[in-house]
Design an enzyme around this catalytic site. Structure first.
Site, mmCIF file in Angstrom:
data_model
loop_
_atom_site.group_PDB
_atom_site.id
_atom_site.type_symbol
_atom_site.label_atom_id
_atom_site.label_comp_id
_atom_site.label_asym_id
_atom_site.label_seq_id
_atom_site.Cartn_x
_atom_site.Cartn_y
_atom_site.Cartn_z
ATOM 1 N NE ARG A 154 0.254 36.426 -60.417
ATOM 2 C CZ ARG A 154 0.799 37.470 -59.805
ATOM 3 N NH1 ARG A 154 0.145 38.073 -58.838
ATOM 4 N NH2 ARG A 154 1.975 37.932 -60.168
ATOM 5 C CD GLU A 211 12.719 48.250 -63.312
ATOM 6 O OE1 GLU A 211 11.689 47.613 -63.022
ATOM 7 O OE2 GLU A 211 12.743 49.232 -64.064
HETATM 8 P P1 AMP Z 1 9.928 37.986 -63.760
HETATM 9 O O1 AMP Z 1 10.109 39.381 -64.283
HETATM 10 O O2 AMP Z 1 9.907 36.959 -64.868
HETATM 11 O O3 AMP Z 1 10.901 37.650 -62.681
HETATM 12 O O4 AMP Z 1 8.470 37.978 -63.138
HETATM 13 C C1 AMP Z 1 8.310 37.891 -61.761
HETATM 14 C C2 AMP Z 1 6.923 37.515 -61.342
HETATM 15 O O5 AMP Z 1 6.119 38.659 -61.424
HETATM 16 C C3 AMP Z 1 6.275 36.403 -62.146
HETATM 17 O O6 AMP Z 1 6.168 35.290 -61.300
HETATM 18 C C4 AMP Z 1 4.910 36.938 -62.477
HETATM 19 O O7 AMP Z 1 3.950 36.325 -61.661
HETATM 20 C C5 AMP Z 1 4.937 38.402 -62.125
HETATM 21 N N1 AMP Z 1 4.910 39.303 -63.279
HETATM 22 C C6 AMP Z 1 5.920 40.024 -63.788
HETATM 23 N N2 AMP Z 1 5.528 40.801 -64.790
HETATM 24 C C7 AMP Z 1 4.205 40.552 -64.935
HETATM 25 C C8 AMP Z 1 3.188 41.060 -65.843
HETATM 26 N N3 AMP Z 1 3.460 41.962 -66.779
HETATM 27 N N4 AMP Z 1 1.947 40.573 -65.699
HETATM 28 C C9 AMP Z 1 1.670 39.657 -64.746
HETATM 29 N N5 AMP Z 1 2.557 39.170 -63.879
HETATM 30 C C10 AMP Z 1 3.817 39.610 -63.971
#
Ligand code: AMP
Length: 174
Positions: free
Chosen positions: A59, A96
């Site tokens: 995205r 995780e």
């Molecule tokens: P992160 O936990 O910051 O490493 O998030 C990893 C990726 O997952 C990001 O690039 C987001 O595109 C996606 N992502 C994680 N959590 C969400 C959420 N609650 N809603 C939408 N996208 C998410």
């Protein structure tokens, strides 16, 4: 950016139970909101001599591509392992459960270039911390800022970037 905030849709329990997924697709589909978003980012970065906009699969590519175009910058792809065809640098990072990795072509960035790093959502920060490390460990490029459409404040993702002194910009916060 109230219009952007309104256009983001909550999807409970996606992709698994307990996750409230922030669906950005309605914001992309809305011609007014999408343009406003790219225009706002253009205004923020147009005088920062951005050489490259790096998007994170998948995205992140959407915004990075439009933004690179309006800034007159190159577009760099940071991808999941095995997708990029040429030689790559790889960064493995903890999830995780288990690990994931991302890659960048070894010649994607040049010494001294100003890079803007882009993704859609800042959640726990693991992904962006890995992307920052991937760039900083392998290139002598300058990360001007990392930009997100959405930041989920309660997950404290920006704390993962403490110590890198990289700046963070989020268009909307939840
Ligand atoms: P992160 O936990 O910051 O490493 O998030 C990893 C990726 O997952 C990001 O690039 C987001 O595109 C996606 N992502 C994680 N959590 C969400 C959420 N609650 N809603 C939408 N996208 C998410």
């Amino acid at each position: 950016m109230e219009a952007l905030k309104q256009a983001i849709r909550d999807i409970p329990d996606f992709p698994k139970e307990g996750i409230l997924f922030k669906d950005i697709t309605p914001a992309l589909e809305d011609r007014v909101v999408f343009r406003k978003m790219i225009d706002a980012l253009r205004a923020r970065y147009k005088d920062q001599k951005i050489d490259a906009v790096a998007g994170i699969e998948a995205r992140g590519f959407v915004m990075a591509s439009a933004l690179a175009y309006v800034l007159g910058a190159g577009l760099v792809l940071i991808r999941k392992p095995g997708k990029l065809p040429y030689q790559t640098h790889r960064k493995t990072y903890a999830l995780e459960y288990g690990t994931d990795a991302m890659e960048i072509h070894v010649d994607s960035l040049k010494t001294g270039q100003n890079v803007l790093l882009v993704d859609d959502v800042l959640a726990t920060g693991g992904t962006i911390a890995a992307a920052v490390d991937l760039i900083q460990s392998n290139f002598k490029a300058n990360i001007v800022e990392v930009a997100f459409m959405v930041e989920l404040d309660f997950l404290k993702g920006r704390e993962k970037l403490k110590g890198t002194n990289v700046l963070i910009h989020s268009m909307v916060n939840f």
